[in-house]
Design a protein around this motif. Structure first.
Motif, PDB file in Angstrom:
ATOM      1  N   GLY A  43      12.343  10.281  -7.659  1.00  0.00           N
ATOM      2  CA  GLY A  43      11.445  11.426  -7.754  1.00  0.00           C
ATOM      3  C   GLY A  43      10.579  11.407  -8.987  1.00  0.00           C
ATOM      4  N   ALA A  44      10.352  10.232  -9.565  1.00  0.00           N
ATOM      5  CA  ALA A  44       9.478  10.108 -10.738  1.00  0.00           C
ATOM      6  C   ALA A  44       8.026  10.267 -10.303  1.00  0.00           C
ATOM      7  N   SER A  45       7.171  10.628 -11.235  1.00  0.00           N
ATOM      8  CA  SER A  45       5.732  10.685 -10.951  1.00  0.00           C
ATOM      9  C   SER A  45       5.145   9.296 -11.124  1.00  0.00           C
ATOM     10  N   GLN A  46       4.066   9.024 -10.370  1.00  0.00           N
ATOM     11  CA  GLN A  46       3.463   7.696 -10.400  1.00  0.00           C
ATOM     12  C   GLN A  46       1.947   7.810 -10.476  1.00  0.00           C
ATOM     13  N   VAL A  47       1.364   7.063 -11.419  1.00  0.00           N
ATOM     14  CA  VAL A  47      -0.086   7.043 -11.600  1.00  0.00           C
ATOM     15  C   VAL A  47      -0.599   5.707 -11.098  1.00  0.00           C
ATOM     16  N   CYS A  48      -1.454   5.728 -10.093  1.00  0.00           N
ATOM     17  CA  CYS A  48      -2.023   4.506  -9.526  1.00  0.00           C
ATOM     18  C   CYS A  48      -3.362   4.216 -10.199  1.00  0.00           C
ATOM     19  N   LEU A  49      -3.452   3.081 -10.867  1.00  0.00           N
ATOM     20  CA  LEU A  49      -4.687   2.682 -11.536  1.00  0.00           C
ATOM     21  C   LEU A  49      -5.369   1.598 -10.718  1.00  0.00           C
ATOM     22  N   ARG A  50      -6.502   1.923 -10.099  1.00  0.00           N
ATOM     23  CA  ARG A  50      -7.236   0.916  -9.335  1.00  0.00           C
ATOM     24  C   ARG A  50      -7.857  -0.110 -10.269  1.00  0.00           C
ATOM     25  N   LYS A  51      -8.207   0.317 -11.488  1.00  0.00           N
ATOM     26  CA  LYS A  51      -8.729  -0.612 -12.491  1.00  0.00           C
ATOM     27  C   LYS A  51      -7.949  -0.389 -13.784  1.00  0.00           C
ATOM     28  N   ALA A  52      -7.133  -1.366 -14.141  1.00  0.00           N
ATOM     29  CA  ALA A  52      -6.283  -1.233 -15.317  1.00  0.00           C
ATOM     30  C   ALA A  52      -6.920  -1.936 -16.512  1.00  0.00           C
ATOM     31  N   THR A  53      -7.580  -1.165 -17.372  1.00  0.00           N
ATOM     32  CA  THR A  53      -8.142  -1.671 -18.616  1.00  0.00           C
ATOM     33  C   THR A  53      -7.417  -0.968 -19.757  1.00  0.00           C
ATOM     34  N   PRO A  54      -7.522  -1.479 -20.984  1.00  0.00           N
ATOM     35  CA  PRO A  54      -6.892  -0.762 -22.093  1.00  0.00           C
ATOM     36  C   PRO A  54      -7.316   0.704 -22.159  1.00  0.00           C
ATOM     37  N   GLU A  55      -8.603   0.972 -21.889  1.00  0.00           N
ATOM     38  CA  GLU A  55      -9.094   2.357 -21.947  1.00  0.00           C
ATOM     39  C   GLU A  55      -8.439   3.224 -20.884  1.00  0.00           C
ATOM     40  N   THR A  56      -8.393   2.718 -19.620  1.00  0.00           N
ATOM     41  CA  THR A  56      -7.831   3.532 -18.537  1.00  0.00           C
ATOM     42  C   THR A  56      -6.321   3.689 -18.688  1.00  0.00           C
ATOM     43  N   ILE A  57      -5.669   2.658 -19.231  1.00  0.00           N
ATOM     44  CA  ILE A  57      -4.217   2.742 -19.414  1.00  0.00           C
ATOM     45  C   ILE A  57      -3.868   3.792 -20.464  1.00  0.00           C
ATOM     46  N   PHE A  58      -4.540   3.737 -21.618  1.00  0.00           N
ATOM     47  CA  PHE A  58      -4.260   4.728 -22.660  1.00  0.00           C
ATOM     48  C   PHE A  58      -4.639   6.134 -22.192  1.00  0.00           C
ATOM     49  N   TYR A  59      -5.735   6.242 -21.446  1.00  0.00           N
ATOM     50  CA  TYR A  59      -6.132   7.550 -20.911  1.00  0.00           C
ATOM     51  C   TYR A  59      -5.041   8.106 -20.008  1.00  0.00           C
ATOM     52  N   ALA A  60      -4.483   7.258 -19.147  1.00  0.00           N
ATOM     53  CA  ALA A  60      -3.426   7.702 -18.230  1.00  0.00           C
ATOM     54  C   ALA A  60      -2.165   8.087 -18.987  1.00  0.00           C
ATOM     55  N   ILE A  61      -1.836   7.325 -20.025  1.00  0.00           N
ATOM     56  CA  ILE A  61      -0.645   7.645 -20.820  1.00  0.00           C
ATOM     57  C   ILE A  61      -0.788   9.023 -21.449  1.00  0.00           C
ATOM     58  N   GLU A  62      -1.970   9.297 -21.989  1.00  0.00           N
ATOM     59  CA  GLU A  62      -2.212  10.587 -22.643  1.00  0.00           C
ATOM     60  C   GLU A  62      -2.273  11.723 -21.632  1.00  0.00           C
ATOM     61  N   LYS A  63      -3.054  11.549 -20.571  1.00  0.00           N
ATOM     62  CA  LYS A  63      -3.284  12.639 -19.615  1.00  0.00           C
ATOM     63  C   LYS A  63      -2.023  13.027 -18.867  1.00  0.00           C
ATOM     64  N   TYR A  64      -1.263  12.024 -18.415  1.00  0.00           N
ATOM     65  CA  TYR A  64      -0.102  12.299 -17.562  1.00  0.00           C
ATOM     66  C   TYR A  64       1.219  12.223 -18.320  1.00  0.00           C
ATOM     67  N   LYS A  65       1.138  12.057 -19.636  1.00  0.00           N
ATOM     68  CA  LYS A  65       2.336  11.937 -20.468  1.00  0.00           C
ATOM     69  C   LYS A  65       3.264  10.856 -19.910  1.00  0.00           C
ATOM     70  N   ALA A  66       2.672   9.714 -19.609  1.00  0.00           N
ATOM     71  CA  ALA A  66       3.425   8.612 -19.011  1.00  0.00           C
ATOM     72  C   ALA A  66       4.517   8.128 -19.946  1.00  0.00           C
ATOM     73  N   THR A  67       5.658   7.787 -19.368  1.00  0.00           N
ATOM     74  CA  THR A  67       6.817   7.387 -20.165  1.00  0.00           C
ATOM     75  C   THR A  67       7.179   5.917 -20.028  1.00  0.00           C
ATOM     76  N   ILE A  68       6.632   5.250 -19.000  1.00  0.00           N
ATOM     77  CA  ILE A  68       7.038   3.860 -18.797  1.00  0.00           C
ATOM     78  C   ILE A  68       5.930   3.094 -18.090  1.00  0.00           C
ATOM     79  N   LEU A  69       5.775   1.817 -18.474  1.00  0.00           N
ATOM     80  CA  LEU A  69       4.767   0.938 -17.893  1.00  0.00           C
ATOM     81  C   LEU A  69       5.356  -0.458 -17.769  1.00  0.00           C
ATOM     82  N   HIS A  70       4.984  -1.173 -16.713  1.00  0.00           N
ATOM     83  CA  HIS A  70       5.371  -2.572 -16.532  1.00  0.00           C
ATOM     84  C   HIS A  70       4.109  -3.419 -16.652  1.00  0.00           C
ATOM     85  N   MET A  71       4.182  -4.534 -17.348  1.00  0.00           N
ATOM     86  CA  MET A  71       2.989  -5.370 -17.503  1.00  0.00           C
ATOM     87  C   MET A  71       3.336  -6.745 -18.037  1.00  0.00           C
ATOM     88  N   ALA A  72       2.345  -7.631 -18.008  1.00  0.00           N
ATOM     89  CA  ALA A  72       2.487  -8.969 -18.577  1.00  0.00           C
ATOM     90  C   ALA A  72       2.190  -8.918 -20.078  1.00  0.00           C
TER      91      ALA A  72
END
Length: 532
Positions: A229-258
Motif C-alpha cells: 500500500g505504498a505510494s508510487q510516483v511514475c516518472l516518464r522522464k527521469a532527470t536530476p531535476e524531475t527526480i529531486f522535484y518528485a522527492i520534494e513534492k511527494y516526500k518520497a522515501t525510497i528510490l531504486h537506480m543505477a
C-alpha cells in the motif's frame, strides 16, 4: 489447501486495505488503488476482446507511467505474459524480440512509436498496436479512448499455477540476439517478499519509479510497493531535476537506480543544493561504488545508501549490503567499505563464489571466483533456448558470469564481469577497482576502464573519462594519479577523454561498446573479450 503464489494478490491486498488512498502519481494525474484497479479491469476486458488468452504474450514499449504499471496486473488477470521492451533499442531489435516472443499485442508510448514505424509492417505475430498518449497524427488505436470503452467490472481471472511464466524479459546480449528470460509468478512473488523485508518497505513509503519498469520489472517494485500500500510516483522522464522535484513534492522515501544516475543526482545537488528534510533510502545496483562515494551520499545528501546485487535471471536481487547489527561496532570507515560491496545473501537465496573446479573460494577478500546463485528467484530458463539455459544453470546453480571475492564477514564483492577482467602479464586486474580510484580524483565525473592491447603485457588498463564541467587534466596527470594509488601493474596506461559514456536505459555503463570499438581501432580482436 495450498494457495498458489500469484502476483495479482498484491493489487488485491492494496485495494482491500488501501483502496481510498491516493497512491499513484503520474504527470498531473492521481489515482487511488481502487481507481487503479478499475483501470486494470478495463485493460483485462479489452485484452480479452482482442483475443488474448492464457499464455499469450503482450509487449510494452513505454517509460515509467501508470499505463505501464497497470499493464502488469491487467495482463496477469488473463494469465498472459508481459514482455517489457528496453526503450533504448533499435527498430530491428524490436522486430526480433516481438517475433521471437510471438507477442500478439504491443502497447507503445507515443514518444517511442517512431521506433516501431519502420518495422510494423514486418511483424509476424502482432495483431494490434495501441498507443499511450496518442497524438492526432498517429494512425493507431489510442489507449485512453480504447480503455474508456471497456467494462470496469471485476474480471473473471484465468486459473494459474504459481510456476506459470508471468514475464519474458529480454537481456541485451553483447553478441548475437538477446535472450528471453522466463520468470514465473513464484519467482516474482517470493522475490517481492524477500525484497520488501530487506528494504524495510511499508505503507509509509513513497517510491519514485526512477529505474525503468522494463528493467526486470524495476527490480520487482510494481509488486512489493503495491502489496504494502505504498505510494508510487511514475516518472516518464527521469532527470536530476524531475527526480529531486518528485522527492520534494511527494516526500518520497525510497528510490531504486543505477550508480550513474545517483552520480548525476550528486552533481545536481552540488550545484543547486535542494533542501530535503525527510529520510530517504536509495537502493543501488551495478558496479560497486568506491567507499568514498557511499560516504558522500550519506553525509552530504543525508540519504541511506543501500547496495544490492542481482541479475535478470535471478528475479533479480540476490544480495544486500546493509550493515548487520553485530557489525555496527566497526569504525564508520570500515562500515562504508562494507556498504560499497554487493553484500550478503538475501533470505531465500544461496550465493557462493567458486573456482573453476566448483569449490568455494577462501573467505579472505582476495581469492577470486565466479558468483553462483540458487534459490526461489532463479529463472525457469531462456525462452526457446535450451542450450543457453543448460549453460547458465548447472547442477541447480545459476552461473552469473560475475567474478567476486568473499571477505571474513561473508560479504561478496564483485570485482568484474568475466569478460571485463584485465589480464596483464598474467596478473588479473579488476576494472572496477581501477575505476574506483579514478573516481577519487576531483576532476573526474565518470570513468570506465577496459583492457587495451599491449605488445609486452598482453593487456593493460585504459580509461575512458568524462571530466566535470570546467575542469581540465592531462592524460599523463591522470596516469600519475592512478600510479600513486595503485600497484603499478594495475595503473592505467592511457586515457581517452569523452563527452559522455554509452549507457543502457537503466544507466549502466556499456563497457562492451567501448572495448569493442577500441580494439577494432587498434586492429586487434580478442576472442575472449567478445563473449556474451
Amino acid at each position: 489447501m495450498n494457495v498458489p503464489l500469484i502476483l495479482t494478490d498484491f493489487l488485491d491486498r492494496a485495494v482491500s486495505l488501501y483502496g481510498s488512498k491516493e497512491a499513484i502519481y503520474c504527470d498531473d494525474r492521481t489515482f487511488t488503488y481502487s481507481e487503479l484497479n478499475e483501470r486494470v479491469n478495463r485493460l483485462s476486458h479489452g485484452l480479452k476482446e482482442l483475443g488474448i488468452e492464457k499464455g499469450d504474450r503482450v509487449a510494452y514499449l513505454a517509460p515509467n507511467s501508470v499505463e505501464m504499471l497497470e499493464g502488469f496486473y491487467g495482463i496477469y488477470q488473463l494469465g498472459a505474459i508481459m514482455v517489457p521492451l528496453n526503450i533504448r533499442l533499435k527498430p530491428d531489435d524490436y522486430l526480433f524480440i516481438l517475433d521471437h516472443s510471438e507477442s500478439k499485442v504491443l502497447f507503445v508510448d507515443q514518444d517511442l512509436y517512431p521506433l516501431i514505424v519502420p518495422i510494423k509492417d514486418k511483424l509476424k505475430t502482432v495483431t494490434s498496436i495501441i498507443v499511450h498518449y496518442k497524438d492526432e497524427e498517429t494512425d493507431e488505436i489510442g489507449y485512453d479512448e480504447w480503455l474508456s470503452k471497456q467494462s470496469n467490472q471485476t474480471f473473471e481471472r484465468a486459473i494459474l499455477d504459481e510456476n506459470d511464466v508471468c514475464s519474458l524479459l529480454y537481456t541485451s546480449g553483447t553478441t548475437g540476439n538477446p535472450k528471453g528470460v522466463m520468470l514465473t509468478h513464484r519467482n516474482n512473488y517470493l522475490h517481492a517478499l524477500t525484497s520488501m523485508h530487506h528494504l524495510r518497505v511499508s505503507d509509509k513509503d513513497t517510491l519514485v519509479h526512477v529505474l525503468p519498469m522494463f528493467h526486470v520489472n524495476g527490480w520487482g517494485s510494481p509488486f512489493y510497493y503495491t502489496a504494502n500500500g505504498a505510494s508510487q510516483v511514475c516518472l516518464r522522464k527521469a532527470t536530476p531535476e524531475t527526480i529531486f522535484y518528485a522527492i520534494e513534492k511527494y516526500k518520497a522515501t525510497i528510490l531504486h537506480m543505477a550508480p550513474t544516475v545517483l552520480n548525476a543526482l550528486m552533481q545536481f545537488y552540488e550545484q543547486n543544493l535542494p533542501v530535503i528534510e525527510h529520510d530517504v533510502r536509495v537502493v543501488i545496483a551495478g558496479s560497486a561504488p568506491p567507499p568514498a562515494f557511499v560516504t558522500r551520499v550519506e553525509r552530504e545528501l543525508g540519504w541511506e545508501f543501500i547496495q544490492v546485487y542481482g541479475m535478470t535471471e535471478s528475479s533479480p536481487l540476490s544480495t544486500i549490503s546493509t550493515i548487520r547489527s553485530h557489525l555496527r561496532k566497526l569504525p564508520m570507515k570500515e562500515q562504508y567499505r562494507l556498504k560499497a560491496k554487493a553484500g550478503y545473501p538475501m533470505i531465500g537465496t544461496r550465493v557462493s563464489v567458486v573456482n573453476d573446479l566448483g569449490e568455494e573460494v577462501a573467505h579472505d577478500g582476495k581469492a577470486i571466483g565466479e558468483v553462483v546463485v540458487r534459490g526461489n528467484g532463479v529463472m525457469l530458463g531462456y525462452w526457446k533456448n535450451e542450450q543457453a539455459t543448460m549453460e547458465t544453470i548447472r547442477d541447480g546453480w545459476l552461473h552469473t558470469g560475475d567474478m567476486g571475492t568473499v571477505d571474513e564477514y561473508g560479504m561478496v564483492d564483485i570485482v568484474d564481469r568475466k569478460k571485463d577482467v584485465i589480464i596483464s602479464g598474467g596478473e588479473n586486474i579488476s576494472s572496477i577497482e581501477v575505476e574506483g580510484v579514478l573516481y577519487e580524483h576531483p576532476d573526474v565525473l565518470e570513468a570506465a576502464v577496459i583492457a587495451a592491447p599491449h605488445e609486452k603485457w598482453g593487456e593493460t588498463p585504459h580509461a575512458f573519462v568524462v571530466l566535470r564541467e570546467g575542469r581540465t587534466i592531462t592524460e599523463q596527470e591522470l596516469i600519475a594519479f592512478s600510479r600513486e594509488k595503485l600497484a603499478h601493474f594495475k595503473a592505467i596506461t592511457g586515457v581517452t577523454f569523452v563527452p559522455e559514456l554509452p549507457k543502457t536505459a537503466s544507466g549502466k555503463i556499456q563497457k562492451v561498446h567501448l572495448r569493442n570499438d577500441y580494439w577494432e581501432q587498434k586492429g586487434k580482436v580478442s576472442a575472449g573479450k567478445f563473449v556474451n
